[in-house]
Structure formats: structure tokens, C-alpha cells
Design an enzyme around this catalytic site. Structure first.
Site, PDB file in Angstrom:
ATOM      1  N   SER A 144       0.799  -1.229   0.000  1.00 52.52           N
ATOM      2  CA  SER A 144       0.000   0.000   0.000  1.00 52.52           C
ATOM      3  C   SER A 144       0.833   1.281   0.000  1.00 52.52           C
ATOM      4  CB  SER A 144      -0.946  -0.003   1.205  1.00 52.52           C
ATOM      5  OG  SER A 144      -0.234  -0.301   2.375  1.00 52.52           O
ATOM      6  N   THR A 172      -2.062   3.721   4.009  1.00 49.80           N
ATOM      7  CA  THR A 172      -1.028   4.758   3.903  1.00 49.80           C
ATOM      8  C   THR A 172      -0.151   4.824   5.143  1.00 49.80           C
ATOM      9  OG1 THR A 172      -2.512   6.114   2.614  1.00 49.80           O
ATOM     10  CG2 THR A 172      -0.817   7.291   3.830  1.00 49.80           C
ATOM     11  N   THR A 225       1.812   7.055  -0.060  1.00 48.30           N
ATOM     12  CA  THR A 225       0.909   5.935  -0.341  1.00 48.30           C
ATOM     13  C   THR A 225       0.866   5.601  -1.832  1.00 48.30           C
ATOM     14  OG1 THR A 225      -1.367   5.158   0.047  1.00 48.30           O
ATOM     15  CG2 THR A 225      -1.138   7.401  -0.728  1.00 48.30           C
ATOM     16  N   ARG A 279      -6.915   8.844 -10.304  1.00 47.56           N
ATOM     17  CA  ARG A 279      -7.494   9.150  -8.981  1.00 47.56           C
ATOM     18  C   ARG A 279      -6.378   9.593  -8.017  1.00 47.56           C
ATOM     19  NH1 ARG A 279      -6.737   7.297  -3.432  1.00 47.56           N
ATOM     20  NH2 ARG A 279      -8.718   7.477  -2.368  1.00 47.56           N
ATOM     21  N   THR A 308      -5.363   8.273   7.467  1.00 43.95           N
ATOM     22  CA  THR A 308      -5.290   7.102   6.602  1.00 43.95           C
ATOM     23  C   THR A 308      -6.720   6.611   6.388  1.00 43.95           C
ATOM     24  OG1 THR A 308      -4.427   4.849   6.363  1.00 43.95           O
ATOM     25  CG2 THR A 308      -4.936   5.572   8.596  1.00 43.95           C
ATOM     26  N   GLY A 309      -6.909   5.848   5.326  1.00 41.17           N
ATOM     27  CA  GLY A 309      -8.253   5.345   5.077  1.00 41.17           C
ATOM     28  C   GLY A 309      -8.803   5.860   3.765  1.00 41.17           C
TER      29      GLY A 309
HETATM   30  N1  ASP Z   1      -5.755   7.519   2.242  1.00 38.92           N
HETATM   31  C1  ASP Z   1      -5.245   6.763   1.124  1.00 38.92           C
HETATM   32  C2  ASP Z   1      -5.974   7.101  -0.112  1.00 38.92           C
HETATM   33  O1  ASP Z   1      -7.179   7.297  -0.077  1.00 38.92           O
HETATM   34  C3  ASP Z   1      -5.322   5.322   1.316  1.00 38.92           C
HETATM   35  C4  ASP Z   1      -4.829   4.785   2.622  1.00 38.92           C
HETATM   36  O2  ASP Z   1      -4.860   5.381   3.643  1.00 38.92           O
HETATM   37  O3  ASP Z   1      -4.359   3.688   2.624  1.00 38.92           O
HETATM   38  O4  ASP Z   1      -5.359   7.101  -1.155  1.00 38.92           O
END
Ligand code: ASP
Length: 325
Positions: A84, A187, A205, A215, A238-239
Site C-alpha cells: 500500500s 497509507t 501511499t 485518482r 489514513t483510510g
Molecule cells: N488515504 C489513502 C488514499 O485514499 C489510502 C490509505 O490510507 O491507505 O489514497
């Protein structure tokens, strides 16, 4: 669940048994006093432990807090087991890995790169944007050209064996649905404060697995994935990036702390906001970390399963976050 995470979880559960649901708060308030002793580094997920170790080592050998947060997450960008972060991450729908990263200092200086291909250390390129350009953000081909001009080597565009296997499996159905807490998003966000109260943060990330080509998530967006202000504190996220961008998550946490909330209260209020603005909140994960200028910390997530690493000069440990659901 990795062996290490399971082990740490179990050792935390021991003390949790008597007071279910309050473990993490207890740990944080304990740690709060311990860590009034700066410097300290906080970073997201299991991979935060080795990243923190590098950051602390950087500080110990005389590096600045911005050196520490850059070098810290570079460790994760190189981790071949990580799907990731970095070029070994999971690709977009077209099978192409594109990277997002940002870096910020507590005096407001910041830089970021988005939708970047073929560069091993997007965080270092983000730092170059911050230090060597009049801009804050470079994206796509422009970011790649800037990297070449700065002497960054271009890596071959091929998927790591693990990413290739996962992508081929995904192509059998090509279904796109964010899945909670598995490695389609994870991330690394890192925030740190040095012994003089100077702060910095970094975030890097490969973004959501199998995202649409082009994106960009929250991680390279200053105020969404990362925000740092020496006068108040720092936060990172993160998320599912779309949900974090919609509420300017990291900026919101810092502004709530500015108005007097503790880092923990600010993280919780921000997650409540995110949940309120996300009709599908039961199906998504997002997590936040915060530290204020006194070295107090906060962490909160939408779902259980979010964890973070907390490091200082004498320890570096993984802690489970509390969550909304
Ligand atoms: N926040 C990141 C994204 O939306 C993904 C992640 O946190 O893993 O690209």
C-alpha cells in the site's frame, strides 16, 4: 493479522480484560505523561514501527524533525512486503502503480506530489517541491519530469510479484469496493515533534488498490492527509481518501486543537464529522493521529482495527486505536 500485531494485541488485551473498551484511552493517558518528554514520533499502522525506528535514529544522529519524517517513511516506501506504499504497492485498474505523497513543516512550508509514476521515493520528491520550487503540489507527468530534472532515477514500470499476483486475481472479477482494513488502503502518515517543539509530518501511499487511473487521494492534499502547525499541533490520516478530503480531516483536527480540544477529542470529533458526511460509513475505514505542541496525543478511527506506532528515544510500540463503531 501479523504475528507481531497479534502479540502486541494480546499483551494489551491482558490489561483490557478488566475494563473492556478503555484500554487505549488508558494507554494514551499513561503515555501522555511519559511522552511529555519530546521528541516523539507517531505513525499509522504496523509499518509505523520500523518507520519510527528510522525517524528516531535520524534524530539521534543529528537530523532535523523534517529529515526524520522524510527518512522514516522512506523505510516504508522501500518495504517489498508492503502493498500500500511505494512502487511495490497495488496498482490502479489499468495495472499501473501511481503514488501520492506530502510533507509539511510546522512553519507552514509544504510540498506534495500526486499521480506520480516510476519514482521510488515520492516523499523525497515532495520535499524537493517544498524546498526547490515556488509551488506546493506537482502532479502526473509534470511531477515525473521534475523528478528527472532533480536527478531521481526512473524505475522500471513493472508490478512487484505480490502486487502482480493480487492484481491478476482482482482482474478475474474486477469488482471495485473498498474493503475495511485489508491492504487495499494503508497509507503511512507520520507526525513528529522535536525536543524544542518543532514539528513536521509526512504521508506517502500508492493509494486505493484498483482505483480509477488518475485518482488522487487525501495523502498529497495538504489539510486532508496531513497538516502541521507549530503553534498548535499536527495531524495525519489514513483510510478512504474521498471521505477524508470531504471534511479536510487533518486541518480540522488542528483547528479543533487550536480552539482548545485535546488531540484525542479533536480526532473523535473529526471522525464523527466524517461519519455524518458518509452515508456508507459502516463500510469504510478512516483513521486519524494527532499530537499537540505539548506532546499529548490522540488517535481515533471509524472502525476497529486501526493501529499506530508511538516512538520516542526509549521505546517504539504499536497501539490499537479506539473507534467510532
Ligand atoms: N488515504 C489513502 C488514499 O485514499 C489510502 C490509505 O490510507 O491507505 O489514497
Amino acid at each position: 493479522m501479523s504475528h507481531r500485531r497479534k502479540f502486541l494485541k494480546q499483551s494489551l488485551i491482558g490489561s483490557a480484560a478488566l475494563f473492556p473498551g478503555v484500554v487505549q484511552a488508558d494507554i494514551l493517558s499513561e503515555r501522555k505523561s511519559l511522552n511529555a518528554k519530546k521528541p516523539l514520533i507517531l505513525s499509522t499502522w504496523n509499518h509505523g514501527v520500523p518507520a519510527n525506528a528510522t525517524a528516531i535514529e535520524t534524530l539521534s544522529s543529528g537530523g532535523s524533525i523534517v529529515d526524520a519524517v522524510e527518512k522514516g517513511v522512506m523505510t516504508t516506501e522501500l518495504d517489498l512486503d508492503n502493498l500500500s506504499v511505494g512502487l511495490q504497492g497495488l496498482p490502479d485498474r489499468e495495472g499501473i502503480v501511481t503514488l501520492d505523497a506530502s510533507i509539511m513543516k510546522g512553519n507552514g512550508e509544504c510540498g506534495s506530489v500526486a499521480f506520480l509514476r516510476q519514482i521510488k521515493h515520492p516523499i523525497s520528491l515532495a520535499r524537493k517541491v517544498m524546498e526547490d520550487t515556488p509551488h506546493v503540489m506537482l502532479a502526473g507527468e509534470g511531477a515525473r519530469q521534475f523528478a528527472i530534472a532533480q536527478g531521481f532515477p526512473l524505475e522500471k514500470e513493472e508490478l512487484s510479484p505480490k502486487a502482480k499476483e493480487a492484481y491478476e486475481e482482482w482482474r478475474k472479477t474486477s469488482k471495485y469496493k473498498p474493503i475495511i482494513n485489508i491492504e487495499n488502503h494503508d497509507t503511512i502518515g507520520m507526525i513528529g515533534i522535536d525536543e524544542n517543539g518543532k514539528m513536521a509530518g509526512s504521508c506517502t501511499t500508492s493509494g486505493l488498490a484498483y482505483k480509477m487511473h488518475g485518482r488522487v487521494g487525501d495523502s498529497p492534499i495538504i489539510g486532508a492527509g496531513l497538516y502541521v502547525d507549530d503553534e498548535v499541533g499536527a495531524a495525519t490520516a489514513t483510510g478512504l481518501g474521498e471521505t477524508i478530503i470531504r471534511i479536510c480531516g487533518s486541518f480540522l483536527i488542528v483547528e479543533l486543537m487550536r480552539q482548545g480540544r485535546s488531540p484525542q477529542e479533536a480526532c473523535e470529533e473529526t471522525v464523527r464529522r466524517l461519519v455524518a458526511k458518509s452515508p456508507n460509513s459502516k463500510e469504510i475505514q478512516a483513521g486519524f493521529l494527532a499530537v499537540n505542541k505539548d506532546g499529548e496525543m490522540g488517535a481515533f478511527a471509524v472502525q476497529p482495527g486501526f493501529n499506530f506506532a508511538l516512538g520516542d528515544m526509549s521505546s517504539n510500540e504499536l497501539i490499537d486505536s479506539k473507534s467510532y463503531f
